[in-house]
Design a protein around this motif. Structure first.
Motif, PDB file in Angstrom:
ATOM      1  N   VAL A  47     -63.877 115.541 -18.568  1.00 20.67           N
ATOM      2  CA  VAL A  47     -62.766 115.376 -19.539  1.00 20.67           C
ATOM      3  C   VAL A  47     -61.596 115.888 -18.713  1.00 20.67           C
ATOM      4  O   VAL A  47     -61.477 116.931 -18.608  1.00 20.67           O
ATOM      5  N   LEU A  48     -60.617 114.795 -18.619  1.00 17.79           N
ATOM      6  CA  LEU A  48     -59.241 115.554 -18.020  1.00 17.79           C
ATOM      7  C   LEU A  48     -58.312 115.628 -18.912  1.00 17.79           C
ATOM      8  O   LEU A  48     -57.235 116.549 -18.483  1.00 17.79           O
ATOM      9  N   GLU A  49     -58.538 115.242 -20.210  1.00 16.75           N
ATOM     10  CA  GLU A  49     -57.284 115.307 -21.078  1.00 16.75           C
ATOM     11  C   GLU A  49     -58.056 115.299 -22.584  1.00 16.75           C
ATOM     12  O   GLU A  49     -58.756 114.396 -22.606  1.00 16.75           O
ATOM     13  N   GLY A  50     -57.622 116.321 -23.328  1.00 22.25           N
ATOM     14  CA  GLY A  50     -58.193 116.292 -24.737  1.00 22.25           C
ATOM     15  C   GLY A  50     -59.716 116.681 -24.821  1.00 22.25           C
ATOM     16  O   GLY A  50     -60.101 117.132 -23.908  1.00 22.25           O
ATOM     17  N   ASP A  51     -60.285 116.488 -26.106  1.00 22.69           N
ATOM     18  CA  ASP A  51     -61.669 116.658 -26.240  1.00 22.69           C
ATOM     19  C   ASP A  51     -62.538 115.708 -26.400  1.00 22.69           C
ATOM     20  O   ASP A  51     -62.157 114.580 -27.188  1.00 22.69           O
ATOM     21  N   PHE A  52     -63.513 115.613 -25.681  1.00 24.12           N
ATOM     22  CA  PHE A  52     -64.265 114.229 -25.573  1.00 24.12           C
ATOM     23  C   PHE A  52     -65.950 114.390 -25.519  1.00 24.12           C
ATOM     24  O   PHE A  52     -66.327 114.999 -24.554  1.00 24.12           O
ATOM     25  N   ASP A  53     -66.741 114.357 -26.410  1.00 28.58           N
ATOM     26  CA  ASP A  53     -68.076 114.806 -26.653  1.00 28.58           C
ATOM     27  C   ASP A  53     -69.151 113.553 -26.898  1.00 28.58           C
ATOM     28  O   ASP A  53     -69.911 113.646 -27.540  1.00 28.58           O
ATOM     29  N   ARG A  54     -68.552 112.434 -26.291  1.00 29.99           N
ATOM     30  CA  ARG A  54     -69.158 111.206 -26.672  1.00 29.99           C
ATOM     31  C   ARG A  54     -69.738 110.683 -25.327  1.00 29.99           C
ATOM     32  O   ARG A  54     -69.353 110.908 -24.148  1.00 29.99           O
ATOM     33  N   ALA A  55     -70.685 109.899 -25.356  1.00 30.07           N
ATOM     34  CA  ALA A  55     -71.403 108.952 -24.289  1.00 30.07           C
ATOM     35  C   ALA A  55     -70.475 107.693 -24.313  1.00 30.07           C
ATOM     36  O   ALA A  55     -69.956 107.377 -25.413  1.00 30.07           O
ATOM     37  N   VAL A  56     -70.203 107.025 -23.047  1.00 28.89           N
ATOM     38  CA  VAL A  56     -69.283 105.913 -23.014  1.00 28.89           C
ATOM     39  C   VAL A  56     -70.207 104.949 -22.475  1.00 28.89           C
ATOM     40  O   VAL A  56     -71.169 104.971 -21.532  1.00 28.89           O
ATOM     41  N   VAL A  57     -70.054 103.520 -23.198  1.00 30.76           N
ATOM     42  CA  VAL A  57     -71.075 102.517 -22.779  1.00 30.76           C
ATOM     43  C   VAL A  57     -69.820 101.276 -22.565  1.00 30.76           C
ATOM     44  O   VAL A  57     -68.872 101.253 -23.285  1.00 30.76           O
ATOM     45  N   MET A  58     -69.677 100.729 -21.264  1.00 29.73           N
ATOM     46  CA  MET A  58     -68.946  99.375 -21.049  1.00 29.73           C
ATOM     47  C   MET A  58     -69.810  98.294 -20.641  1.00 29.73           C
ATOM     48  O   MET A  58     -70.409  98.493 -19.652  1.00 29.73           O
ATOM     49  N   ILE A  59     -69.704  97.238 -21.064  1.00 27.49           N
ATOM     50  CA  ILE A  59     -70.326  95.973 -21.070  1.00 27.49           C
ATOM     51  C   ILE A  59     -69.147  94.820 -20.524  1.00 27.49           C
ATOM     52  O   ILE A  59     -68.126  94.714 -21.226  1.00 27.49           O
ATOM     53  N   GLY A  60     -69.363  94.261 -19.480  1.00 25.93           N
ATOM     54  CA  GLY A  60     -68.370  93.455 -18.918  1.00 25.93           C
ATOM     55  C   GLY A  60     -68.710  91.968 -19.222  1.00 25.93           C
ATOM     56  O   GLY A  60     -70.166  91.638 -19.060  1.00 25.93           O
ATOM     57  N   PHE A  61     -67.862  91.156 -19.529  1.00 27.15           N
ATOM     58  CA  PHE A  61     -68.366  89.635 -20.093  1.00 27.15           C
ATOM     59  C   PHE A  61     -67.222  88.821 -19.221  1.00 27.15           C
ATOM     60  O   PHE A  61     -66.017  89.295 -19.181  1.00 27.15           O
ATOM     61  N   PRO A  62     -67.626  87.590 -18.896  1.00 30.50           N
ATOM     62  CA  PRO A  62     -66.736  86.562 -18.158  1.00 30.50           C
ATOM     63  C   PRO A  62     -65.363  86.285 -19.007  1.00 30.50           C
ATOM     64  O   PRO A  62     -64.366  85.854 -18.460  1.00 30.50           O
ATOM     65  N   SER A  63     -65.594  86.617 -20.261  1.00 32.96           N
ATOM     66  CA  SER A  63     -64.286  86.002 -21.380  1.00 32.96           C
ATOM     67  C   SER A  63     -64.487  86.886 -22.806  1.00 32.96           C
ATOM     68  O   SER A  63     -65.738  87.172 -23.151  1.00 32.96           O
ATOM     69  N   TYR A  64     -63.637  86.883 -23.324  1.00 38.72           N
ATOM     70  CA  TYR A  64     -63.503  87.481 -24.688  1.00 38.72           C
ATOM     71  C   TYR A  64     -64.576  86.524 -25.661  1.00 38.72           C
ATOM     72  O   TYR A  64     -65.120  87.243 -26.495  1.00 38.72           O
ATOM     73  N   ASP A  65     -64.459  85.496 -25.489  1.00 35.11           N
ATOM     74  CA  ASP A  65     -65.167  84.397 -26.319  1.00 35.11           C
ATOM     75  C   ASP A  65     -66.445  84.674 -26.183  1.00 35.11           C
ATOM     76  O   ASP A  65     -67.278  84.874 -27.210  1.00 35.11           O
ATOM     77  N   GLN A  66     -67.142  85.026 -24.898  1.00 38.98           N
ATOM     78  CA  GLN A  66     -68.623  85.466 -24.616  1.00 38.98           C
ATOM     79  C   GLN A  66     -68.701  86.699 -25.092  1.00 38.98           C
ATOM     80  O   GLN A  66     -69.832  86.779 -25.923  1.00 38.98           O
ATOM     81  N   ALA A  67     -68.124  87.592 -25.023  1.00 37.14           N
ATOM     82  CA  ALA A  67     -68.114  88.685 -25.575  1.00 37.14           C
ATOM     83  C   ALA A  67     -68.391  88.953 -27.106  1.00 37.14           C
ATOM     84  O   ALA A  67     -69.128  89.641 -27.762  1.00 37.14           O
ATOM     85  N   HIS A  68     -67.488  88.337 -27.771  1.00 37.88           N
ATOM     86  CA  HIS A  68     -67.583  88.068 -29.055  1.00 37.88           C
ATOM     87  C   HIS A  68     -68.730  87.401 -29.602  1.00 37.88           C
ATOM     88  O   HIS A  68     -69.490  87.822 -30.643  1.00 37.88           O
ATOM     89  N   ALA A  69     -69.175  86.261 -29.023  1.00 34.24           N
ATOM     90  CA  ALA A  69     -70.418  85.659 -29.277  1.00 34.24           C
ATOM     91  C   ALA A  69     -71.572  86.137 -29.213  1.00 34.24           C
ATOM     92  O   ALA A  69     -72.466  86.126 -30.001  1.00 34.24           O
ATOM     93  N   TRP A  70     -71.464  87.134 -28.241  1.00 35.34           N
ATOM     94  CA  TRP A  70     -72.710  87.987 -27.911  1.00 35.34           C
ATOM     95  C   TRP A  70     -72.858  89.102 -29.077  1.00 35.34           C
ATOM     96  O   TRP A  70     -73.966  89.240 -29.580  1.00 35.34           O
TER      97      TRP A  70
END
Length: 117
Positions: A47-70
């Motif tokens: 944590v470089l700035e602020g308070d952060f006590d959570r886990a991060v998950v990031m999933i990539g998709f080829p497009s917004y439409d595919q992310a939304h549909a998923w």
């Protein structure tokens, strides 16, 4: 343009069996939409700035439409309560930037718009 599903999750002290089931099954919901994990609760987080006590998950998709549909797919919606019943957090779908994006060009456009106003 690439899009991302990002979650900031506050894991419980002990993972519930339904969360483990969710983790075991989520990839099968991502595959039809070409989703892939980019970050999944990385063991090393500084944590470089602020308070952060959570886990991060990031999933990539080829497009917004595919992310939304998923996210709205029947398969994922059926699986989702296994996580949400046992973990608090926030989830977002976000468009990425186009190829060749430069923050300085965005700042120049914003500065020009501000000057014109």
């Amino acid at each position: 343009m690439t899009a991302y599903a990002i979650a900031h999750l506050r894991p419980a002290p002990e993972l519930h069996a339904e969360v483990l089931d969710y983790m075991e099954r989520i990839q099968s919901t991502l595959d039809p939409f070409e989703g892939r994990f980019l970050i999944h609760g990385a063991p090393r987080t500084e944590v470089l700035e602020g308070d952060f006590d959570r886990a991060v998950v990031m999933i990539g998709f080829p497009s917004y439409d595919q992310a939304h549909a998923w996210y709205h797919s029947a398969a994922y919606q059926e699986l989702l309560p296994r996580r949400t019943a046992h973990m608090d957090g926030d989830a977002l779908l976000i468009d990425g930037v186009p190829p060749g994006y430069e923050a300085a060009a965005t700042a120049a456009a914003l500065r020009a718009a501000r000057t014109a106003a």
